[in-house]
Enzyme design. Structure first.
Site, PDB file in Angstrom:
ATOM      1  N   LYS A  11       0.808  -1.214   0.020  1.00  0.00           N
ATOM      2  CA  LYS A  11      -0.045   0.039  -0.089  1.00  0.00           C
ATOM      3  C   LYS A  11       0.778   1.324  -0.007  1.00  0.00           C
ATOM      4  O   LYS A  11       2.021   1.301   0.191  1.00  0.00           O
ATOM      5  CB  LYS A  11      -0.792   0.034   1.383  1.00  0.00           C
ATOM      6  CG  LYS A  11      -1.996  -1.046   1.300  1.00  0.00           C
ATOM      7  CD  LYS A  11      -3.051  -1.038   2.294  1.00  0.00           C
ATOM      8  CE  LYS A  11      -4.046  -2.196   2.364  1.00  0.00           C
ATOM      9  NZ  LYS A  11      -5.066  -2.108   3.322  1.00  0.00           N
ATOM     10  N   TYR A  51     -12.395  -1.834  -3.504  1.00  0.00           N
ATOM     11  CA  TYR A  51     -12.671  -1.903  -2.126  1.00  0.00           C
ATOM     12  C   TYR A  51     -14.455  -1.758  -2.118  1.00  0.00           C
ATOM     13  O   TYR A  51     -14.907  -1.357  -1.048  1.00  0.00           O
ATOM     14  CB  TYR A  51     -12.090  -1.046  -1.235  1.00  0.00           C
ATOM     15  CG  TYR A  51     -10.627  -1.600  -0.701  1.00  0.00           C
ATOM     16  CD1 TYR A  51     -10.850  -2.462   0.037  1.00  0.00           C
ATOM     17  CD2 TYR A  51      -9.395  -0.876  -0.993  1.00  0.00           C
ATOM     18  CE1 TYR A  51      -9.348  -3.131   0.546  1.00  0.00           C
ATOM     19  CE2 TYR A  51      -8.296  -1.319  -0.588  1.00  0.00           C
ATOM     20  CZ  TYR A  51      -8.253  -2.427   0.252  1.00  0.00           C
ATOM     21  OH  TYR A  51      -7.002  -2.840   0.903  1.00  0.00           O
ATOM     22  N   ARG A  87      -2.487 -14.339   4.542  1.00  0.00           N
ATOM     23  CA  ARG A  87      -3.042 -13.716   5.432  1.00  0.00           C
ATOM     24  C   ARG A  87      -2.422 -13.821   7.032  1.00  0.00           C
ATOM     25  O   ARG A  87      -2.489 -12.803   7.492  1.00  0.00           O
ATOM     26  CB  ARG A  87      -4.807 -14.166   5.787  1.00  0.00           C
ATOM     27  CG  ARG A  87      -5.550 -14.055   4.411  1.00  0.00           C
ATOM     28  CD  ARG A  87      -5.918 -12.648   4.060  1.00  0.00           C
ATOM     29  NE  ARG A  87      -6.738 -12.279   4.994  1.00  0.00           N
ATOM     30  CZ  ARG A  87      -7.433 -10.907   5.209  1.00  0.00           C
ATOM     31  NH1 ARG A  87      -7.153 -10.196   3.952  1.00  0.00           N
ATOM     32  NH2 ARG A  87      -8.154 -10.446   6.190  1.00  0.00           N
ATOM     33  N   THR A  93      -5.739  -6.907  10.697  1.00  0.00           N
ATOM     34  CA  THR A  93      -5.934  -5.658  10.203  1.00  0.00           C
ATOM     35  C   THR A  93      -5.311  -4.640  10.944  1.00  0.00           C
ATOM     36  O   THR A  93      -4.835  -3.538  10.386  1.00  0.00           O
ATOM     37  CB  THR A  93      -7.509  -5.449   9.870  1.00  0.00           C
ATOM     38  OG1 THR A  93      -7.905  -6.613   9.228  1.00  0.00           O
ATOM     39  CG2 THR A  93      -7.848  -4.571   9.150  1.00  0.00           C
ATOM     40  N   ASN A 114      -2.071   0.045   6.872  1.00  0.00           N
ATOM     41  CA  ASN A 114      -1.485  -1.108   7.323  1.00  0.00           C
ATOM     42  C   ASN A 114      -0.843  -1.951   6.405  1.00  0.00           C
ATOM     43  O   ASN A 114      -0.565  -3.196   6.380  1.00  0.00           O
ATOM     44  CB  ASN A 114      -2.668  -1.978   8.002  1.00  0.00           C
ATOM     45  CG  ASN A 114      -3.947  -2.140   7.073  1.00  0.00           C
ATOM     46  OD1 ASN A 114      -3.748  -1.769   5.623  1.00  0.00           O
ATOM     47  ND2 ASN A 114      -4.967  -2.958   7.361  1.00  0.00           N
ATOM     48  N   HIS A 117      -2.363  -5.406   1.354  1.00  0.00           N
ATOM     49  CA  HIS A 117      -3.637  -6.070   1.245  1.00  0.00           C
ATOM     50  C   HIS A 117      -3.363  -7.425   0.767  1.00  0.00           C
ATOM     51  O   HIS A 117      -2.421  -7.894   0.045  1.00  0.00           O
ATOM     52  CB  HIS A 117      -4.363  -5.390   0.062  1.00  0.00           C
ATOM     53  CG  HIS A 117      -5.514  -6.083  -0.433  1.00  0.00           C
ATOM     54  ND1 HIS A 117      -6.754  -6.474   0.123  1.00  0.00           N
ATOM     55  CD2 HIS A 117      -5.624  -7.098  -1.755  1.00  0.00           C
ATOM     56  CE1 HIS A 117      -7.528  -7.126  -0.581  1.00  0.00           C
ATOM     57  NE2 HIS A 117      -6.666  -7.749  -1.740  1.00  0.00           N
ATOM     58  N   GLU A 128      -9.391 -10.274  -8.245  1.00  0.00           N
ATOM     59  CA  GLU A 128      -8.445  -9.183  -8.048  1.00  0.00           C
ATOM     60  C   GLU A 128      -7.295  -9.323  -8.978  1.00  0.00           C
ATOM     61  O   GLU A 128      -6.742  -8.418  -9.337  1.00  0.00           O
ATOM     62  CB  GLU A 128      -8.097  -9.343  -6.456  1.00  0.00           C
ATOM     63  CG  GLU A 128      -9.422  -8.780  -5.547  1.00  0.00           C
ATOM     64  CD  GLU A 128      -8.711  -8.815  -4.078  1.00  0.00           C
ATOM     65  OE1 GLU A 128      -9.953  -8.628  -3.315  1.00  0.00           O
ATOM     66  OE2 GLU A 128      -7.846  -9.503  -3.764  1.00  0.00           O
TER      67      GLU A 128
HETATM   68  P1  RTP Z   1      -7.570  -5.872   2.990  1.00  0.00           P
HETATM   69  O1  RTP Z   1      -8.608  -6.041   2.469  1.00  0.00           O
HETATM   70  O2  RTP Z   1      -6.633  -4.449   2.842  1.00  0.00           O
HETATM   71  O3  RTP Z   1      -6.317  -7.050   2.802  1.00  0.00           O
HETATM   72  O4  RTP Z   1      -7.441  -5.833   4.557  1.00  0.00           O
HETATM   73  P2  RTP Z   1      -8.235  -6.673   5.648  1.00  0.00           P
HETATM   74  O5  RTP Z   1      -8.846  -7.827   4.849  1.00  0.00           O
HETATM   75  O6  RTP Z   1      -7.323  -7.169   6.794  1.00  0.00           O
HETATM   76  O7  RTP Z   1      -9.310  -5.993   6.166  1.00  0.00           O
HETATM   77  P3  RTP Z   1     -10.595  -5.384   5.644  1.00  0.00           P
HETATM   78  O8  RTP Z   1     -11.722  -5.403   6.765  1.00  0.00           O
HETATM   79  O9  RTP Z   1     -11.047  -5.832   4.460  1.00  0.00           O
HETATM   80  O10 RTP Z   1     -10.448  -3.721   5.321  1.00  0.00           O
HETATM   81  C1  RTP Z   1      -9.960  -2.997   4.214  1.00  0.00           C
HETATM   82  C2  RTP Z   1      -8.960  -2.051   4.677  1.00  0.00           C
HETATM   83  O11 RTP Z   1      -9.745  -1.052   5.145  1.00  0.00           O
HETATM   84  C3  RTP Z   1      -9.082  -0.361   6.034  1.00  0.00           C
HETATM   85  N1  RTP Z   1      -9.694  -0.137   7.350  1.00  0.00           N
HETATM   86  N2  RTP Z   1      -9.962   0.850   7.973  1.00  0.00           N
HETATM   87  N3  RTP Z   1     -10.433   2.682   9.828  1.00  0.00           N
HETATM   88  C4  RTP Z   1     -10.703   1.353  10.308  1.00  0.00           C
HETATM   89  O12 RTP Z   1     -11.316   1.120  11.219  1.00  0.00           O
HETATM   90  C5  RTP Z   1     -10.392   0.842   9.092  1.00  0.00           C
HETATM   91  N4  RTP Z   1     -11.047  -0.519   9.061  1.00  0.00           N
HETATM   92  C6  RTP Z   1     -10.363  -1.042   7.845  1.00  0.00           C
HETATM   93  C7  RTP Z   1      -7.672  -1.008   6.187  1.00  0.00           C
HETATM   94  O13 RTP Z   1      -6.753  -0.421   5.302  1.00  0.00           O
HETATM   95  C8  RTP Z   1      -8.006  -2.379   5.793  1.00  0.00           C
HETATM   96  O14 RTP Z   1      -6.966  -3.132   5.514  1.00  0.00           O
HETATM   97 MG    MG Z   2      -9.937  -7.323   3.218  1.00  0.00          MG
END
Ligand code: RTP
Ligand code: MG
Length: 140
Positions: A11, A51, A87, A93, A114, A117, A128
């Protein structure tokens, strides 16, 4: 175990800090092979599409803003159980909850910025990967 492919993004917080090589070292150290990789600058539209599953979430606007604010590195990773394995290597996350040694524990700035992805399932991995790479750009 099946050989799988997963989609990864390093990212904007990673490209800004010039730590993409350090992140790749953890990816490769975990037994995942980078079989495609390129640096791109996402448009807002591309970030929104990518997203879209989160479009009703309160953090969506900030997420799209951050993902399109600087270049990213998009990748295809290959290996045994690559989707779940990546993962694990990424960590939780929110870096505050990430296990020691994971990418997010080592490098993430906060829950939004973070560092990486990774696809969460084989269906999303296929979609994707196809969003960013044509078949002849992936060299296994
Ligand atoms: P990713 O899709 O980026 O691999 O991350 P992830 O599965 O671990 O988490 P996800 O729930 O899919 O959230 C996607 C991305 O959104 C941002 N985020 N910000 N401010 C917040 O509370 C929050 N929660 C999620 C993060 O960049 C997260 O990786
Ligand atoms: Mg995700």
């Amino acid at each position: 175990m099946a050989i799988e492919r997963t989609f990864s993004i390093l990212k904007p917080d990673a490209t800004r800090r010039n730590i993409t090589g350090k992140v790749n070292a953890l990816i490769e150290g975990a037994g995942l092979r980078i079989v495609a990789q390129k640096r791109v600058h996402l448009t807002r539209g591309q970030a929104e599409t990518f997203y879209a599953v989160h479009k009703e979430r309160p953090f969506f606007g900030e997420l799209v803003e951050q993902m399109s604010a600087a270049p990213v590195v998009v990748q295809v990773l290959e290996g045994e159980n690559a989707i779940a394995r990546y993962r694990e290597v990424m960590g939780a996350t929110n870096p505050a909850n990430a296990a020691p040694g994971t990418i997010r524990k080592e490098f993430a700035l906060n829950v939004g910025e973070n560092t990486v992805h990774g696809s969460d399932a084989s269906e999303t991995a296929s979609v994707e990967i196809a969003q960013f790479f044509s078949g002849n750009e992936i060299v296994g």
